[in-house]
Design a protein around this motif. Structure first.
Motif, PDB file in Angstrom:
ATOM      1  N   PHE A 184      55.557  13.126  55.992  1.00 14.02           N
ATOM      2  CA  PHE A 184      54.677  12.525  57.245  1.00 14.02           C
ATOM      3  C   PHE A 184      55.490  11.637  57.942  1.00 14.02           C
ATOM      4  N   LYS A 185      56.477  10.854  57.398  1.00 16.09           N
ATOM      5  CA  LYS A 185      57.318   9.925  58.173  1.00 16.09           C
ATOM      6  C   LYS A 185      58.362  10.954  58.898  1.00 16.09           C
ATOM      7  N   LEU A 186      58.864  12.025  58.383  1.00 15.72           N
ATOM      8  CA  LEU A 186      59.893  12.649  58.933  1.00 15.72           C
ATOM      9  C   LEU A 186      59.183  13.537  60.323  1.00 15.72           C
ATOM     10  N   PHE A 187      57.848  13.766  59.993  1.00 17.80           N
ATOM     11  CA  PHE A 187      57.157  14.654  61.062  1.00 17.80           C
ATOM     12  C   PHE A 187      56.803  13.694  62.163  1.00 17.80           C
ATOM     13  N   GLU A 188      56.825  12.490  61.841  1.00 18.60           N
ATOM     14  CA  GLU A 188      56.456  11.372  62.949  1.00 18.60           C
ATOM     15  C   GLU A 188      57.456  11.463  63.960  1.00 18.60           C
ATOM     16  N   GLY A 189      58.623  11.357  63.298  1.00 15.37           N
ATOM     17  CA  GLY A 189      59.981  11.304  64.257  1.00 15.37           C
ATOM     18  C   GLY A 189      60.355  12.504  64.821  1.00 15.37           C
ATOM     19  N   GLN A 190      60.115  13.653  64.323  1.00 20.06           N
ATOM     20  CA  GLN A 190      60.555  15.027  64.982  1.00 20.06           C
ATOM     21  C   GLN A 190      59.389  16.115  64.439  1.00 20.06           C
ATOM     22  N   PRO A 191      58.829  16.584  65.253  1.00 15.11           N
ATOM     23  CA  PRO A 191      57.473  17.405  65.297  1.00 15.11           C
ATOM     24  C   PRO A 191      58.077  18.992  64.505  1.00 15.11           C
ATOM     25  N   ASN A 192      59.164  19.426  64.627  1.00 11.93           N
ATOM     26  CA  ASN A 192      59.517  20.463  64.205  1.00 11.93           C
ATOM     27  C   ASN A 192      60.648  20.573  63.232  1.00 11.93           C
ATOM     28  N   TRP A 193      60.739  21.177  62.062  1.00 11.24           N
ATOM     29  CA  TRP A 193      61.722  21.176  60.994  1.00 11.24           C
ATOM     30  C   TRP A 193      61.813  22.573  60.463  1.00 11.24           C
ATOM     31  N   THR A 194      63.136  22.828  60.210  1.00 14.74           N
ATOM     32  CA  THR A 194      63.317  23.946  59.324  1.00 14.74           C
ATOM     33  C   THR A 194      63.372  23.674  57.875  1.00 14.74           C
ATOM     34  N   LEU A 195      63.082  24.622  57.087  1.00 19.92           N
ATOM     35  CA  LEU A 195      63.119  24.291  55.697  1.00 19.92           C
ATOM     36  C   LEU A 195      64.466  23.712  55.117  1.00 19.92           C
ATOM     37  N   LYS A 196      65.489  24.277  55.652  1.00 23.77           N
ATOM     38  CA  LYS A 196      67.001  23.649  55.454  1.00 23.77           C
ATOM     39  C   LYS A 196      67.132  22.469  55.764  1.00 23.77           C
ATOM     40  N   GLN A 197      66.586  22.040  56.853  1.00 22.59           N
ATOM     41  CA  GLN A 197      66.703  20.504  57.453  1.00 22.59           C
ATOM     42  C   GLN A 197      65.740  19.625  56.477  1.00 22.59           C
ATOM     43  N   LEU A 198      64.808  19.999  55.952  1.00 27.49           N
ATOM     44  CA  LEU A 198      63.937  19.346  55.038  1.00 27.49           C
ATOM     45  C   LEU A 198      64.566  19.056  53.814  1.00 27.49           C
ATOM     46  N   VAL A 199      65.248  20.176  53.199  1.00 29.55           N
ATOM     47  CA  VAL A 199      65.639  20.224  51.731  1.00 29.55           C
ATOM     48  C   VAL A 199      66.687  19.006  51.967  1.00 29.55           C
ATOM     49  N   TYR A 255      53.693  27.324  59.434  1.00 30.24           N
ATOM     50  CA  TYR A 255      54.979  27.883  59.754  1.00 30.24           C
ATOM     51  C   TYR A 255      54.987  28.746  60.914  1.00 30.24           C
ATOM     52  N   ASN A 256      55.757  28.549  62.015  1.00 30.69           N
ATOM     53  CA  ASN A 256      55.914  28.999  63.408  1.00 30.69           C
ATOM     54  C   ASN A 256      56.760  30.244  63.167  1.00 30.69           C
ATOM     55  N   LYS A 257      56.096  31.496  63.237  1.00 29.26           N
ATOM     56  CA  LYS A 257      56.802  32.605  63.311  1.00 29.26           C
ATOM     57  C   LYS A 257      57.329  33.291  64.376  1.00 29.26           C
ATOM     58  N   ARG A 258      56.822  32.809  65.461  1.00 30.06           N
ATOM     59  CA  ARG A 258      57.132  32.933  66.885  1.00 30.06           C
ATOM     60  C   ARG A 258      57.264  31.887  67.856  1.00 30.06           C
ATOM     61  N   GLY A 259      57.814  32.214  68.981  1.00 30.94           N
ATOM     62  CA  GLY A 259      57.639  31.082  70.118  1.00 30.94           C
ATOM     63  C   GLY A 259      58.916  30.394  69.980  1.00 30.94           C
ATOM     64  N   SER A 260      58.888  29.188  70.789  1.00 29.78           N
ATOM     65  CA  SER A 260      60.135  28.176  71.118  1.00 29.78           C
ATOM     66  C   SER A 260      60.579  27.549  69.873  1.00 29.78           C
ATOM     67  N   ASN A 261      59.540  27.512  69.016  1.00 26.97           N
ATOM     68  CA  ASN A 261      60.004  26.839  67.445  1.00 26.97           C
ATOM     69  C   ASN A 261      59.846  27.657  66.545  1.00 26.97           C
ATOM     70  N   GLN A 262      60.302  28.914  66.666  1.00 30.69           N
ATOM     71  CA  GLN A 262      60.207  30.030  65.641  1.00 30.69           C
ATOM     72  C   GLN A 262      61.274  29.651  64.440  1.00 30.69           C
ATOM     73  N   GLY A 263      60.569  29.619  63.046  1.00 28.03           N
ATOM     74  CA  GLY A 263      61.375  29.260  61.951  1.00 28.03           C
ATOM     75  C   GLY A 263      61.410  27.802  61.407  1.00 28.03           C
ATOM     76  N   THR A 264      60.274  27.208  62.173  1.00 29.82           N
ATOM     77  CA  THR A 264      60.167  25.770  61.785  1.00 29.82           C
ATOM     78  C   THR A 264      58.903  25.455  61.332  1.00 29.82           C
ATOM     79  N   TYR A 265      58.560  24.537  60.558  1.00 26.90           N
ATOM     80  CA  TYR A 265      57.282  23.982  59.996  1.00 26.90           C
ATOM     81  C   TYR A 265      57.165  22.948  61.094  1.00 26.90           C
ATOM     82  N   GLU A 266      55.482  22.575  61.317  1.00 23.75           N
ATOM     83  CA  GLU A 266      55.019  21.614  61.852  1.00 23.75           C
ATOM     84  C   GLU A 266      53.644  21.169  61.155  1.00 23.75           C
TER      85      GLU A 266
END
Length: 94
Positions: A32-47, A67-78
Protein backbone atom coordinates in the motif's frame (compact mmCIF):
# COMPACT_ATOMS: atom_id res chain seq x y z
CA UNK A 1 56.71 -9.38 -7.91
CA UNK A 2 53.87 -10.19 -5.58
CA UNK A 3 52.42 -13.64 -5.45
CA UNK A 4 48.99 -12.20 -4.82
CA UNK A 5 46.43 -13.73 -7.12
CA UNK A 6 43.33 -11.73 -7.70
CA UNK A 7 40.26 -13.86 -7.34
CA UNK A 8 37.35 -12.67 -9.35
CA UNK A 9 34.19 -12.43 -7.28
CA UNK A 10 31.64 -14.94 -8.46
CA UNK A 11 28.54 -13.09 -9.58
CA UNK A 12 25.46 -14.11 -7.67
CA UNK A 13 22.47 -14.64 -9.91
CA UNK A 14 19.31 -12.97 -8.63
CA UNK A 15 17.37 -16.19 -9.10
CA UNK A 16 19.71 -18.09 -6.77
CA UNK A 17 19.15 -15.69 -3.90
CA UNK A 18 16.60 -17.27 -1.60
CA UNK A 19 14.01 -14.71 -0.69
CA UNK A 20 12.16 -15.21 2.58
CA UNK A 21 8.47 -14.54 2.83
CA UNK A 22 7.39 -11.74 5.09
CA UNK A 23 4.32 -11.81 7.23
CA UNK A 24 1.35 -11.32 4.89
CA UNK A 25 -0.07 -8.32 6.75
CA UNK A 26 3.34 -6.67 6.84
CA UNK A 27 3.80 -7.18 3.11
CA UNK A 28 0.34 -5.76 2.36
CA UNK A 29 1.21 -2.64 4.34
CA UNK A 30 4.45 -2.26 2.35
CA UNK A 31 2.53 -2.70 -0.91
CA UNK A 32 0.00 0.00 0.00
CA UNK A 33 2.88 2.34 0.84
CA UNK A 34 4.55 1.66 -2.53
CA UNK A 35 1.31 2.22 -4.44
CA UNK A 36 0.78 5.50 -2.57
CA UNK A 37 4.01 6.79 -4.06
CA UNK A 38 3.52 5.31 -7.53
CA UNK A 39 0.21 4.07 -8.96
CA UNK A 40 1.61 1.44 -11.36
CA UNK A 41 4.27 -1.21 -10.81
CA UNK A 42 5.59 -4.15 -12.79
CA UNK A 43 6.05 -7.47 -11.02
CA UNK A 44 9.82 -7.18 -11.49
CA UNK A 45 9.89 -3.76 -9.80
CA UNK A 46 7.80 -5.02 -6.90
CA UNK A 47 10.02 -8.07 -6.41
CA UNK A 48 13.04 -5.74 -6.21
CA UNK A 49 11.31 -3.26 -3.88
CA UNK A 50 9.93 -5.86 -1.48
CA UNK A 51 12.60 -8.54 -1.83
CA UNK A 52 9.88 -11.19 -1.81
CA UNK A 53 9.49 -14.37 -3.89
CA UNK A 54 7.65 -13.55 -7.12
CA UNK A 55 5.11 -16.35 -6.63
CA UNK A 56 4.18 -15.13 -3.14
CA UNK A 57 3.96 -11.56 -4.41
CA UNK A 58 1.62 -12.65 -7.23
CA UNK A 59 -0.77 -14.25 -4.73
CA UNK A 60 -1.08 -10.95 -2.86
CA UNK A 61 -1.20 -8.89 -6.06
CA UNK A 62 -4.12 -10.97 -7.29
CA UNK A 63 -6.07 -9.96 -4.19
CA UNK A 64 -5.07 -6.30 -3.96
CA UNK A 65 -4.50 -5.27 -7.55
CA UNK A 66 -5.72 -5.31 -11.09
CA UNK A 67 -3.28 -6.27 -13.82
CA UNK A 68 -3.31 -3.94 -16.82
CA UNK A 69 -3.29 -6.08 -19.95
CA UNK A 70 -3.57 -3.16 -22.35
CA UNK A 71 -3.36 0.59 -22.57
CA UNK A 72 -0.61 2.96 -21.53
CA UNK A 73 0.07 1.03 -18.31
CA UNK A 74 0.21 -2.35 -20.01
CA UNK A 75 2.05 -5.01 -18.01
CA UNK A 76 1.70 -3.22 -14.68
CA UNK A 77 -0.32 -3.72 -11.53
CA UNK A 78 -2.40 -1.05 -9.86
CA UNK A 79 -4.52 -1.16 -6.74
CA UNK A 80 -8.16 -2.15 -7.09
CA UNK A 81 -10.48 0.89 -6.84
CA UNK A 82 -11.78 -0.09 -3.39
CA UNK A 83 -8.22 -0.06 -1.98
CA UNK A 84 -7.36 3.24 -3.64
CA UNK A 85 -10.37 4.79 -1.94
CA UNK A 86 -9.41 3.32 1.43
CA UNK A 87 -5.85 4.63 1.09
CA UNK A 88 -7.14 8.10 0.23
CA UNK A 89 -9.51 8.10 3.20
CA UNK A 90 -6.62 7.14 5.48
CA UNK A 91 -4.45 10.05 4.43
CA UNK A 92 -7.27 12.59 4.44
CA UNK A 93 -8.50 11.59 7.87
CA UNK A 94 -5.30 12.62 9.62
Amino acid sequence: MSQHEKKKPVPVKQTEVKRTRRDRGELEAIMFKLFEGQPNWTLKQLVQETDQPAQFLKEILNELCVYNKRGSNQGTYELKPEYKKAAEDDTNGQ
